[in-house]
Motif scaffolding. Structure first.
Motif, PDB file in Angstrom:
ATOM      1  N   LYS A 223      36.502  49.419  35.533  1.00  0.00           N
ATOM      2  CA  LYS A 223      36.508  48.572  34.350  1.00  0.00           C
ATOM      3  C   LYS A 223      36.636  47.101  34.723  1.00  0.00           C
ATOM      4  N   PHE A 224      37.428  46.828  35.763  1.00  0.00           N
ATOM      5  CA  PHE A 224      37.638  45.442  36.186  1.00  0.00           C
ATOM      6  C   PHE A 224      37.401  45.317  37.679  1.00  0.00           C
ATOM      7  N   THR A 225      37.092  44.103  38.101  1.00  0.00           N
ATOM      8  CA  THR A 225      36.984  43.811  39.529  1.00  0.00           C
ATOM      9  C   THR A 225      38.081  42.811  39.898  1.00  0.00           C
TER      10      THR A 225
ATOM     11  N   GLY B  96      42.221  42.397  27.966  1.00  0.00           N
ATOM     12  CA  GLY B  96      42.167  43.471  26.978  1.00  0.00           C
ATOM     13  C   GLY B  96      42.596  44.808  27.542  1.00  0.00           C
ATOM     14  N   ALA B  97      43.556  44.776  28.450  1.00  0.00           N
ATOM     15  CA  ALA B  97      44.032  46.001  29.100  1.00  0.00           C
ATOM     16  C   ALA B  97      45.552  46.063  29.004  1.00  0.00           C
ATOM     17  N   GLY B  98      46.088  47.234  29.251  1.00  0.00           N
ATOM     18  CA  GLY B  98      47.530  47.387  29.328  1.00  0.00           C
ATOM     19  C   GLY B  98      48.029  46.905  30.682  1.00  0.00           C
TER      20      GLY B  98
ATOM     21  N   TYR C  27      44.811  48.044  39.755  1.00  0.00           N
ATOM     22  CA  TYR C  27      43.941  47.182  40.549  1.00  0.00           C
ATOM     23  C   TYR C  27      44.727  46.242  41.466  1.00  0.00           C
ATOM     24  N   VAL C  28      45.858  45.761  40.972  1.00  0.00           N
ATOM     25  CA  VAL C  28      46.692  44.798  41.699  1.00  0.00           C
ATOM     26  C   VAL C  28      48.128  45.290  41.619  1.00  0.00           C
ATOM     27  N   ARG C  29      48.736  45.570  42.751  1.00  0.00           N
ATOM     28  CA  ARG C  29      50.027  46.254  42.745  1.00  0.00           C
ATOM     29  C   ARG C  29      51.207  45.362  42.391  1.00  0.00           C
ATOM     30  N   THR C  30      51.118  44.072  42.726  1.00  0.00           N
ATOM     31  CA  THR C  30      52.260  43.179  42.538  1.00  0.00           C
ATOM     32  C   THR C  30      51.791  41.794  42.106  1.00  0.00           C
TER      33      THR C  30
END
Length: 242
Positions: free
Chosen positions: A19-21, A51-53, A60-63
């Protein structure tokens, strides 16, 4: 930022159509920082803009540190000069690198403070590679090359910081208080050269006359040309034929 650099060693989420990059995430975070300041950047806020939780973004990004790393690398991507536009002569190439860096940092001046501890990503490495390529044929040894790049980098960053500070206008009360303080200091007689510079005129008008109508970018470029001309003399480098 322990572990932040690990994002460069992990592939992006492996679904067939994610959904995202990372580029989208970084771009969204940069937009927030540019419009509202770096303090407004958070995982929750970036997720909301996409537009995401928030938990979806963590896929996608842990921290937050990894988000900062992506932001820094996105900025470094803006700095890179296309290979077919890279000048051949060291003076022109180094000028192009410095101007590109200045342009980008002037678009994101907050980055000098807020991203200074970000781990270097692939685009930062490409930028350093381009910088080295710019002076590859100068005949300088490695310490001399490193010193030269540091000198130019210091000038670029220092100029951006000064420009950012000048661009922040004080409110009326702060300005009036500053004016009263300056006048009280002039009255001591300890600042004859500064006082003579202004000669009783409005200080803002004097500053404008001293600077003239030259743009910030043109003043930066002139200073850079003076710096590189001095480098050429000191390091015995040739200047391009004009």
């Amino acid at each position: 930022m322990e572990g932040a650099a690990l994002i460069w060693t992990r592939p992006e989420p492996g679904s067939r159509r994610p959904k995202f990059t990372r580029d989208q995430i970084a771009s969204t975070a940069l937009t927030i920082a540019d419009t509202e300041g770096f303090a407004a950047v958070s995982m929750r806020r970036v997720a909301s803009e996409l537009g995401a939780g928030t938990m979806t973004l963590y896929y996608y990004v842990r921290t937050k540190d990894e988000l900062v790393a992506l932001m820094d690398d996105a900025i470094m991507a803006e700095v890179l000069i296309p290979g077919d536009e890279f000048p051949a002569h060291w003076y022109d190439a180094l000028t192009a690198v410095a101007l590109s860096t200045w342009d980008v940092l002037m678009r994101h001046p907050w980055a000098l403070h807020s991203l200074q501890n970000a781990p270097h990503g692939p685009n930062a490495m490409r930028h350093f590679e381009q910088s080295l390529a710019a002076i590859a044929d100068t005949g300088l040894d490695a310490p001399e090359k490193f010193a030269l790049l540091g000198l130019v980098d210091d000038y670029v960053r220092g100029n951006v910081l000064r420009s950012a500070e000048v661009g922040v206008a004080p409110d009326d009360k702060e300005f009036e208080a500053a004016e009263r303080f300056v006048e009280s200091q002039f009255a001591t007689g300890q600042f004859p050269h500064t006082q003579a510079l202004f000669a009783g005129e409005d200080r803002q008008e004097v500053f404008h006359r001293l600077v003239g109508d030259t743009s910030e970018r043109d003043r930066f470029r002139h200073g850079l040309s003076v710096l590189l001309a001095g480098v050429a003399t000191t390091m015995n480098l040739d200047l391009p034929d004009r």
